[in-house]
Design a protein around this motif. Structure first.
Motif, short mmCIF file in Angstrom:
data_model
loop_
_atom_site.label_atom_id
_atom_site.label_comp_id
_atom_site.label_asym_id
_atom_site.label_seq_id
_atom_site.Cartn_x
_atom_site.Cartn_y
_atom_site.Cartn_z
N ASP A 90 0.83 -1.20 0.00
CA ASP A 90 0.00 0.00 0.00
C ASP A 90 0.87 1.25 0.00
O ASP A 90 1.36 1.67 1.04
CB ASP A 90 -0.92 -0.02 1.22
N GLU A 91 1.05 1.82 -1.18
CA GLU A 91 1.81 3.07 -1.29
C GLU A 91 0.83 4.22 -1.33
O GLU A 91 0.03 4.34 -2.25
CB GLU A 91 2.69 3.05 -2.54
N ARG A 92 0.89 5.05 -0.30
CA ARG A 92 -0.04 6.17 -0.15
C ARG A 92 0.66 7.45 -0.60
O ARG A 92 1.65 7.85 0.00
CB ARG A 92 -0.49 6.28 1.31
N ILE A 93 0.12 8.04 -1.65
CA ILE A 93 0.77 9.22 -2.24
C ILE A 93 -0.10 10.46 -2.06
O ILE A 93 -1.30 10.37 -1.82
CB ILE A 93 1.06 9.01 -3.74
N LYS A 112 4.20 7.38 1.37
CA LYS A 112 4.51 6.50 2.50
C LYS A 112 4.09 5.11 2.08
O LYS A 112 2.99 4.91 1.58
CB LYS A 112 3.77 6.93 3.76
N PHE A 113 4.99 4.14 2.29
CA PHE A 113 4.74 2.77 1.85
C PHE A 113 4.50 1.87 3.06
O PHE A 113 5.27 1.90 4.02
CB PHE A 113 5.92 2.25 1.04
N TYR A 114 3.44 1.07 2.96
CA TYR A 114 3.08 0.14 4.03
C TYR A 114 3.01 -1.28 3.46
O TYR A 114 2.50 -1.50 2.38
CB TYR A 114 1.70 0.50 4.61
N ARG A 115 3.53 -2.22 4.23
CA ARG A 115 3.34 -3.65 3.95
C ARG A 115 2.27 -4.10 4.93
O ARG A 115 2.55 -4.24 6.12
CB ARG A 115 4.62 -4.44 4.14
N GLY A 116 1.06 -4.29 4.40
CA GLY A 116 -0.06 -4.51 5.29
C GLY A 116 -0.26 -3.24 6.11
O GLY A 116 -0.15 -2.14 5.59
N PRO A 117 -0.47 -3.38 7.43
CA PRO A 117 -0.66 -2.19 8.26
C PRO A 117 0.65 -1.57 8.75
O PRO A 117 0.65 -0.55 9.42
CB PRO A 117 -1.48 -2.72 9.44
N VAL A 118 1.79 -2.21 8.43
CA VAL A 118 3.08 -1.80 8.99
C VAL A 118 3.81 -0.83 8.05
O VAL A 118 4.04 -1.14 6.87
CB VAL A 118 3.96 -3.04 9.26
N CYS A 122 9.40 5.75 3.29
CA CYS A 122 8.76 6.89 2.64
C CYS A 122 9.74 7.53 1.68
O CYS A 122 10.88 7.12 1.59
CB CYS A 122 8.29 7.91 3.69
N GLY A 123 9.28 8.55 1.00
CA GLY A 123 10.13 9.28 0.07
C GLY A 123 9.30 10.06 -0.92
O GLY A 123 8.17 10.45 -0.64
N CYS A 150 9.74 11.85 6.83
CA CYS A 150 8.84 11.60 5.71
C CYS A 150 8.15 12.89 5.25
O CYS A 150 7.75 13.71 6.08
CB CYS A 150 7.77 10.59 6.10
N PRO A 151 8.01 13.05 3.93
CA PRO A 151 7.30 14.22 3.41
C PRO A 151 5.82 14.13 3.75
O PRO A 151 5.27 13.04 3.89
CB PRO A 151 7.52 14.14 1.91
#
Length: 152
Positions: A90-93, A112-118, A122-123, A150-151
């Motif tokens: 889940d990459e949230r942009i 911000k990148f998540y693997r599942g809920p974790v 970021c970048g 994180c931005p």
């Protein structure tokens, strides 16, 4: 005569603004499709928004503070997305600057990148897209990756 010139100017401006907004919406749609494909683990959906000759790069900072440029293989990324994995990627942009000049677009997206809920990292992603007869396609992606600062 003055009214005709004013009407013509308003029409031209409105048409230009409308076309740019439509392009920006279509550009966002292509990028959103990429991230939807990652969440679904769908490599076919992912490839649908990639142009032939897609280039991937990453800028990484080594422990000693040196920045390095890594060339990455798009085929490896496509395969990884399509390979079943337990966690949802889940990459949230957020969309930053979007620039369009005819068939070329550039897009800045902090993430911000998540693997599942974790939370993983970021970048910022920087995309280059090209307008084709079948829509906007991603031709180039470069990103940064880190665990902190994180931005937003």
């Amino acid at each position: 005569m003055k009214k005709a010139i004013l009407l013509l100017a308003i029409t031209c401006f409105s048409t230009t603004a409308f076309c740019q907004n439509t392009d920006k919406d279509d550009i966002k749609k292509a990028i959103n499709t990429m991230f939807d494909a990652m969440r679904k683990g769908d490599s076919t959906m992912l490839k649908s928004v990639f142009a032939d000759g897609l280039a991937f790069q990453g800028v990484h900072t080594k422990a000693d503070g040196t920045n390095i440029l890594e060339n990455e293989k798009p085929d490896g990324f496509i395969k990884a997305v399509g390979t079943p994995h337990k966690e949802v990627w889940d990459e949230r942009i957020t969309y930053g600057d979007i620039k369009v000049d005819g068939p070329l677009a550039s897009v800045w997206t902090p993430y911000k990148f998540y693997r599942g809920p974790v939370f993983s990292h970021c970048g910022v992603n920087f995309f280059q897209l090209m307008k084709t007869t079948t829509g906007w396609k991603i031709v180039y992606i470069i990103d940064t990756r880190r665990k902190d600062n994180c931005p937003e």
